[in-house]
Write a protein that holds these residues in place. Sequence first.
Motif, PDB file in Angstrom:
ATOM      1  N   UNK A   1      -0.737   5.251  -2.758  1.00  0.00           N
ATOM      2  CA  UNK A   1      -2.007   5.904  -3.078  1.00  0.00           C
ATOM      3  C   UNK A   1      -2.251   5.871  -4.578  1.00  0.00           C
ATOM      4  N   UNK A   2      -1.207   6.030  -5.374  1.00  0.00           N
ATOM      5  CA  UNK A   2      -1.328   5.925  -6.824  1.00  0.00           C
ATOM      6  C   UNK A   2      -1.783   4.515  -7.212  1.00  0.00           C
ATOM      7  N   UNK A   3      -1.191   3.490  -6.574  1.00  0.00           N
ATOM      8  CA  UNK A   3      -1.593   2.091  -6.819  1.00  0.00           C
ATOM      9  C   UNK A   3      -3.070   1.883  -6.526  1.00  0.00           C
ATOM     10  N   UNK A   4      -3.561   2.591  -5.504  1.00  0.00           N
ATOM     11  CA  UNK A   4      -4.961   2.451  -5.096  1.00  0.00           C
ATOM     12  C   UNK A   4      -5.889   3.307  -5.968  1.00  0.00           C
ATOM     13  N   UNK A   5      -5.317   4.050  -6.930  1.00  0.00           N
ATOM     14  CA  UNK A   5      -6.127   4.884  -7.815  1.00  0.00           C
ATOM     15  C   UNK A   5      -6.612   6.164  -7.157  1.00  0.00           C
ATOM     16  N   UNK A   6      -5.857   6.650  -6.167  1.00  0.00           N
ATOM     17  CA  UNK A   6      -6.257   7.828  -5.403  1.00  0.00           C
ATOM     18  C   UNK A   6      -5.448   9.047  -5.847  1.00  0.00           C
ATOM     19  N   UNK A   7      -6.141  10.133  -6.132  1.00  0.00           N
ATOM     20  CA  UNK A   7      -5.483  11.416  -6.395  1.00  0.00           C
ATOM     21  C   UNK A   7      -5.122  12.049  -5.060  1.00  0.00           C
ATOM     22  N   UNK A   8      -4.123  12.945  -5.071  1.00  0.00           N
ATOM     23  CA  UNK A   8      -3.636  13.546  -3.828  1.00  0.00           C
ATOM     24  C   UNK A   8      -3.527  15.057  -3.960  1.00  0.00           C
ATOM     25  N   UNK A   9      -3.988  15.764  -2.933  1.00  0.00           N
ATOM     26  CA  UNK A   9      -3.724  17.199  -2.771  1.00  0.00           C
ATOM     27  C   UNK A   9      -2.959  17.326  -1.461  1.00  0.00           C
ATOM     28  N   UNK A  10      -1.752  17.867  -1.510  1.00  0.00           N
ATOM     29  CA  UNK A  10      -0.870  17.887  -0.349  1.00  0.00           C
ATOM     30  C   UNK A  10      -1.001  19.178   0.442  1.00  0.00           C
TER      31      UNK A  10
ATOM     32  N   UNK B   1      -0.536  -0.562   1.701  1.00  0.00           N
ATOM     33  CA  UNK B   1      -1.582   0.468   1.667  1.00  0.00           C
ATOM     34  C   UNK B   1      -2.355   0.457   0.351  1.00  0.00           C
ATOM     35  N   UNK B   2      -1.645   0.349  -0.764  1.00  0.00           N
ATOM     36  CA  UNK B   2      -2.286   0.412  -2.071  1.00  0.00           C
ATOM     37  C   UNK B   2      -3.271  -0.701  -2.344  1.00  0.00           C
ATOM     38  N   UNK B   3      -3.158  -1.810  -1.614  1.00  0.00           N
ATOM     39  CA  UNK B   3      -4.074  -2.939  -1.788  1.00  0.00           C
ATOM     40  C   UNK B   3      -5.322  -2.817  -0.915  1.00  0.00           C
ATOM     41  N   UNK B   4      -5.354  -1.802  -0.041  1.00  0.00           N
ATOM     42  CA  UNK B   4      -6.497  -1.622   0.863  1.00  0.00           C
ATOM     43  C   UNK B   4      -7.606  -0.852   0.158  1.00  0.00           C
ATOM     44  N   UNK B   5      -8.836  -1.101   0.571  1.00  0.00           N
ATOM     45  CA  UNK B   5      -9.951  -0.321   0.048  1.00  0.00           C
ATOM     46  C   UNK B   5      -9.887   1.070   0.672  1.00  0.00           C
ATOM     47  N   UNK B   6      -9.806   2.083  -0.170  1.00  0.00           N
ATOM     48  CA  UNK B   6      -9.730   3.461   0.307  1.00  0.00           C
ATOM     49  C   UNK B   6     -11.137   4.024   0.488  1.00  0.00           C
ATOM     50  N   UNK B   7     -11.290   4.965   1.413  1.00  0.00           N
ATOM     51  CA  UNK B   7     -12.627   5.520   1.671  1.00  0.00           C
ATOM     52  C   UNK B   7     -13.047   6.601   0.680  1.00  0.00           C
ATOM     53  N   UNK B   8     -12.231   6.861  -0.344  1.00  0.00           N
ATOM     54  CA  UNK B   8     -12.571   7.878  -1.323  1.00  0.00           C
ATOM     55  C   UNK B   8     -11.629   7.822  -2.502  1.00  0.00           C
ATOM     56  N   UNK B   9     -11.746   8.830  -3.368  1.00  0.00           N
ATOM     57  CA  UNK B   9     -10.957   8.879  -4.604  1.00  0.00           C
ATOM     58  C   UNK B   9      -9.912   9.983  -4.597  1.00  0.00           C
ATOM     59  N   UNK B  10     -10.070  10.990  -3.721  1.00  0.00           N
ATOM     60  CA  UNK B  10      -9.097  12.078  -3.671  1.00  0.00           C
ATOM     61  C   UNK B  10      -8.768  12.379  -2.217  1.00  0.00           C
TER      62      UNK B  10
END
Length: 146
Positions: free
Chosen positions: A56-65, A23-32
């Motif tokens: 998600x951390x590897x992909x540089x994505x912040x998370x709100x749970x 997952x972390x190597x995939x292009x994410x559709x956003x930053x958070x």
Amino acid sequence: MNMNFDFNNPTRILFGSGKLSELGAQQMPGKKALLLMSGGKSAKVSGAYDRTLEQLDKAGVEVAEFAKVMENPVKEMVMEGAAFARENGCDFIVALGGGAVLDSAVAVSAMAANPGDLWDYVNGGTGKGKPLVNPGLPIVTITLTA
């Protein structure tokens, strides 16, 4: 009956044992991401929760749970999740769970990006059947039931 439509459904599917580690190597559709889940017990026991956060951390994505999806989701939860996504500046959704979570992600996505109440956009019954004003937030799904 005359039917006309345009259909564009770009979907990337990673399927198989261990694919969550990619997952972390995939292009994410956003930053958070709004991490949408049920209570999270099975995801935590299986390790999928920790692996998802790590990826998600590897992909540089912040998370709100938001871990409030129930077995039979209700409108109030959808509206609360959408408000939570807006308040936290989430620009996409990661749905981690089974069918109720994956289904809820679509409604939360729509309502995070559109005004009014979910029922404004529902066709049939007491719904008002209005078209969505804005496209919903992009959704990444991680199914735990396959």
